[in-house]
Design a protein around this motif. Sequence first.
Motif, short mmCIF file in Angstrom:
data_model
loop_
_atom_site.label_atom_id
_atom_site.label_comp_id
_atom_site.label_asym_id
_atom_site.label_seq_id
_atom_site.Cartn_x
_atom_site.Cartn_y
_atom_site.Cartn_z
N ILE A 48 -7.05 14.63 -4.39
CA ILE A 48 -5.81 14.31 -5.13
C ILE A 48 -5.44 12.86 -4.81
CG2 ILE A 48 -3.38 14.85 -5.53
CD1 ILE A 48 -3.89 17.68 -4.55
N PHE A 49 -5.40 12.04 -5.84
CA PHE A 49 -4.87 10.69 -5.68
C PHE A 49 -3.37 10.78 -5.88
CE2 PHE A 49 -9.13 9.02 -7.22
CZ PHE A 49 -9.46 8.43 -6.02
N ILE A 50 -2.63 10.58 -4.83
CA ILE A 50 -1.16 10.67 -4.97
C ILE A 50 -0.65 9.31 -5.48
CG2 ILE A 50 1.02 11.00 -3.72
CD1 ILE A 50 -0.53 12.93 -1.92
N PRO A 51 0.08 9.32 -6.58
CA PRO A 51 0.47 8.04 -7.18
C PRO A 51 1.46 7.26 -6.31
CG PRO A 51 1.55 9.85 -8.30
CD PRO A 51 0.60 10.47 -7.33
N ILE A 52 1.51 5.96 -6.54
CA ILE A 52 2.57 5.17 -5.91
C ILE A 52 3.58 4.79 -7.00
CG2 ILE A 52 1.14 4.36 -4.02
CD1 ILE A 52 0.81 1.74 -5.36
N HIS A 53 4.72 4.34 -6.58
CA HIS A 53 5.81 4.06 -7.51
C HIS A 53 5.33 3.12 -8.63
CE1 HIS A 53 9.63 2.55 -9.04
NE2 HIS A 53 10.24 3.55 -8.40
N PRO A 54 5.69 3.43 -9.89
CA PRO A 54 5.15 2.61 -10.99
C PRO A 54 5.46 1.12 -10.86
CG PRO A 54 6.87 4.12 -11.77
CD PRO A 54 6.53 4.53 -10.38
N ARG A 55 6.64 0.79 -10.33
CA ARG A 55 6.98 -0.63 -10.19
C ARG A 55 6.12 -1.28 -9.08
NH1 ARG A 55 7.70 -5.34 -11.82
NH2 ARG A 55 9.25 -6.63 -10.81
N SER A 56 5.92 -0.56 -7.99
CA SER A 56 5.08 -1.09 -6.91
C SER A 56 3.67 -1.30 -7.43
CB SER A 56 5.02 -0.12 -5.72
OG SER A 56 6.29 0.16 -5.26
N TYR A 57 3.18 -0.30 -8.16
CA TYR A 57 1.81 -0.40 -8.67
C TYR A 57 1.67 -1.60 -9.60
CZ TYR A 57 -2.72 0.99 -10.47
OH TYR A 57 -4.05 0.99 -10.81
N LEU B 90 -8.42 16.64 -0.06
CA LEU B 90 -8.35 15.30 0.55
C LEU B 90 -7.51 14.39 -0.33
CD1 LEU B 90 -9.51 13.64 2.91
CD2 LEU B 90 -11.46 13.11 1.46
N CYS B 91 -6.54 13.75 0.28
CA CYS B 91 -5.68 12.81 -0.47
C CYS B 91 -5.93 11.41 0.09
CB CYS B 91 -4.21 13.19 -0.31
SG CYS B 91 -3.87 14.89 -0.73
N PRO B 92 -6.96 10.75 -0.39
CA PRO B 92 -7.32 9.47 0.23
C PRO B 92 -6.30 8.38 -0.06
CG PRO B 92 -8.69 9.90 -1.69
CD PRO B 92 -7.80 11.08 -1.54
N ASP B 93 -6.27 7.41 0.84
CA ASP B 93 -5.33 6.29 0.66
C ASP B 93 -6.07 5.00 0.36
OD1 ASP B 93 -2.42 6.81 0.95
OD2 ASP B 93 -3.17 7.96 2.67
N LEU B 94 -5.30 4.07 -0.20
CA LEU B 94 -5.89 2.81 -0.66
C LEU B 94 -6.46 1.97 0.48
CD1 LEU B 94 -3.14 1.93 -3.23
CD2 LEU B 94 -5.58 2.03 -3.74
N HIS B 95 -5.85 2.07 1.66
CA HIS B 95 -6.23 1.14 2.73
C HIS B 95 -7.50 1.54 3.48
CE1 HIS B 95 -3.58 4.12 4.71
NE2 HIS B 95 -4.50 4.05 5.64
N TYR B 96 -8.12 2.65 3.11
CA TYR B 96 -9.28 3.14 3.86
C TYR B 96 -10.39 2.09 3.99
CZ TYR B 96 -7.86 8.07 3.72
OH TYR B 96 -7.21 9.27 3.89
N PHE B 97 -10.50 1.22 3.02
CA PHE B 97 -11.67 0.31 3.01
C PHE B 97 -11.28 -1.13 3.34
CE2 PHE B 97 -12.10 3.83 0.12
CZ PHE B 97 -13.20 4.46 0.67
N ASN B 98 -10.11 -1.27 3.94
CA ASN B 98 -9.66 -2.60 4.35
C ASN B 98 -10.08 -2.86 5.79
OD1 ASN B 98 -8.39 -5.00 4.80
ND2 ASN B 98 -6.31 -4.25 4.49
N ALA B 99 -10.94 -3.84 5.98
CA ALA B 99 -11.43 -4.13 7.33
C ALA B 99 -10.30 -4.53 8.27
CB ALA B 99 -12.48 -5.24 7.27
N TYR B 100 -9.20 -4.97 7.69
CA TYR B 100 -8.07 -5.42 8.50
C TYR B 100 -7.16 -4.28 8.93
CZ TYR B 100 -8.54 -10.45 8.03
OH TYR B 100 -8.96 -11.74 8.13
N ALA B 101 -7.34 -3.12 8.30
CA ALA B 101 -6.38 -2.04 8.56
C ALA B 101 -6.84 -1.14 9.69
CB ALA B 101 -6.17 -1.23 7.28
N LYS B 102 -7.57 -1.73 10.63
CA LYS B 102 -8.09 -0.92 11.72
C LYS B 102 -6.96 -0.49 12.66
CE LYS B 102 -11.67 -0.81 15.14
NZ LYS B 102 -12.44 -1.53 16.11
#
Lengths: 363, 490
Positions: free
Chosen positions: A285-294, A131-143
């Motif tokens: 697996i947490f897939i990283p995001i670009h270091p500058r974006s992060y 499972l490669c979870p994403d950051l937006h899973y817990f955003n109530a707005y990202a429905k």
Amino acid sequence: MKRFIPKDLLPIILLVPFFLFFIAINVFIDPSGLLRKKQEKQIAQWLNDGFGVINAINVDYRKIVKERIALLEKKPDIIVMGSSRAMIIDSSFFPDRHLLNCSLPSANLEDIIANYQVLYETNKLPEKLILCPDLHYFNAYAKSNFHLFQEYENALQRMKIVQNITLTDLIVKWIDPRYFQILSPGYFQESIRFFPAWVVGKIPRPQPIEYYETEEKVIRPDGSIIYESSRRQRTQQEIELKAERYAFKHPEGLVNYRYIDPTRELIFEKFLKMIKEDGVEVKIIFIPIHPRSYEILAQNKIYKIIIDVEKYMRDVFNSLDIPVYGSYDATQCNCVSTDFYDAVHAKPEAIKRFLSTSTGIKR
Amino acid sequence: MLFNSVHFAIFFPIVVTLYFLLPHKFRWILLLIASYYFYMAWIPIYVLLLIISTIVDYIGGLLLDKTEKEYKRKLILGVSLFVNLGILFTFKYYNFFMDSIEKLSIYLNIPLNIHYSSLLLPIGISFYTFQTLAYTIDVYRRKVKPEKHLGIFALYVSFFPQLVAGPIERADSLIPQLKEHHNFDIKRVSDGLKLMAWGLFKKVVVADRLGMMSAYVFANPQSHEGPGLLFAMIFSSWQIYCDFSGYSDIAVGSAKVLGINLIQNFERPYFSRSFPELWRRWHISLMNWFRDYVFYPLGGSRYGVLNTCKNLIIVFTLSGVWHGANWTYIFWGFLMGVCLVLSLITRDIRKVIVEKIGLTHFPKIHQGLQMLITYSIFLFFGVPFRAEKIGDVFYIWSHLLTGWSNPTRGLDFDDFVVSLGMPTEQEFNSAIVALLFLIIVEAFQAYGVSLREKLEQRNIALRWACYYIFLFIIAFYGIWNSSPFVYFQF
């Protein structure tokens, strides 16, 4: 006759042709094949037959995955689930194992759960789930309402979760939300762009291919993708510009992410427990995001929540003894700017590299 | 629900059709259901706040009407203010307040355990709260009679065209219209639809396109120099205007289709010749609200110049607070108040200077200069409205004159605009063309020429050809990712 078309209604009647034109353009050109119901089934068949597929632009990946699972003759050893960020994980990550990547572009938590339910209902649950979870899973707005609605409901029932159903949920239960695109000006723009190609009958439609050396984006039989050459060949400057833009321009899925939604927390935790009860081994697996974006997001007063989201997920995984690899923070994975195609899509080599330094992922 | 969404494109025609098919006595029910549905399309549970405000002010209004004793009337008014402003504070200002306390405690080295709220800001809360407050205060002042029909009152609070971003309507204007019987009048419907189309053009073709650059530069001003910052400031000023006035046009237009006239919220503010005039033309319904319920009760312009200046600064600072729970908005409001005060106290001196240099002999040039100066002041002191931090405001102001020796920073122009956040140079050019078109139309309006009316006098073929082209431009050149209207956050 005049009595039936009062002069008063003339402006309304004159407006009608515009909207008919608008809908007709969307229906006849239909650049994403929204009304071509068998398209996804055909793509699934090609993939299961061992072909790659090109020109699968804007097709409904959810349906492709569902069709593929239905067509599978035996259970895969490993299933990968995540968003487009996870779609670069291919069979070479796990040699000698039968891998199927069931990731979907822009997948949210509902998609992951619905697709897992498809595997369960068709008796195709794998031995191992990556499972490669994403950051937006817990955003109530990202429905989003594009997930497989019935399967998601069935999964919630299995987890004994009762959810409030909104009117919109009810509507999309009966009408596939893709069909609303026929009324969408965004789709109209896409249709007009394809108008010249439509006139000469050359709208690019999905096609099977045997060899993957092409400039197009290719979906491979294991469900992974090879990006189009224009993305693969981006210069460092272009990638960094994209990384900055992504973070500075209200990133998709993260807008209004002010808190970790407790309802989604509950669903996520129950989902993980359900997978374990089904006897499926889970690895994360947490897939990283670009270091500058992060870096930019972590400094933003709203988006810095990404740090809390990762911490929350790690705590949950630890409490359930689920092994975790990687991090959203590229520096934690020793990834640098050249390891990315853009802000959020890491290159497969980068993921392979940081996984090779971790123990246990291939077991 | 957003006005620029497919959802609204389906919702609105259904409501309008049912509205004109239903007998008059059932129409308020339809509009009330439609309005609640419109609001609930976002976070359904927040409709409870709307219901609480409605019930509190409905009962408050009735009690105020029945009560003669002044202290009791004050008590009822106080309860209404407490509930409405309490909800507003809890949902909008609580975290800002706590954050400020925490920063102060760190500064004073006094450790405090601050608890933050995870409540989301309900859209439009400042708008409907101010609308209900206006009702209760007007009933208290015996300026309006309380509405006895709960359904009509609920509709007054929640009427969907103006629910989430105004215009803030007064009870004596809106409630009688909600009770009136409105026949299907093609002229009115057609005018309403044209206004909606114009509002949509402002929003999706102009504002959202300009917003690409302004959002990008204001999120990261430190990466830019004078030319980029100036572009972003100009784009941002027009983006905010087109976004909000576009919303207001759609709101006014959709109400007009239903037979209801709402207040015109903007009157080409960037063509104003002085700062006070600009503020009489910008967000008119909010400025009227502050005038009637804050400025006049403070004494207005009575009791001398000093008192007037003080009142203006208080009103504009409060308007900054209304706009958002952030020091940048408060700073912006304060600066607007100061500019207004300076404009008033320098009025006579400026007149003398203009006469001395002979500008009065060239009235057109004089007017043009006045507009340019007014807009420039608004542009410069408008930076805090858009900046994310006070630090960014000072950075932008102090760097406006940097980088002019090499405006594009050594880049080709297309690379330069891309570095400012535009996807392509073509997108930038489209933004400029759309903005120029808007400015030309408004310039004609400013000189009393309505291009729409001119077009209506033409023959049917030419007229409809133009309508079709305009609709095609909106559909094809609009940015249709349903980005929310800027003023929803207020």
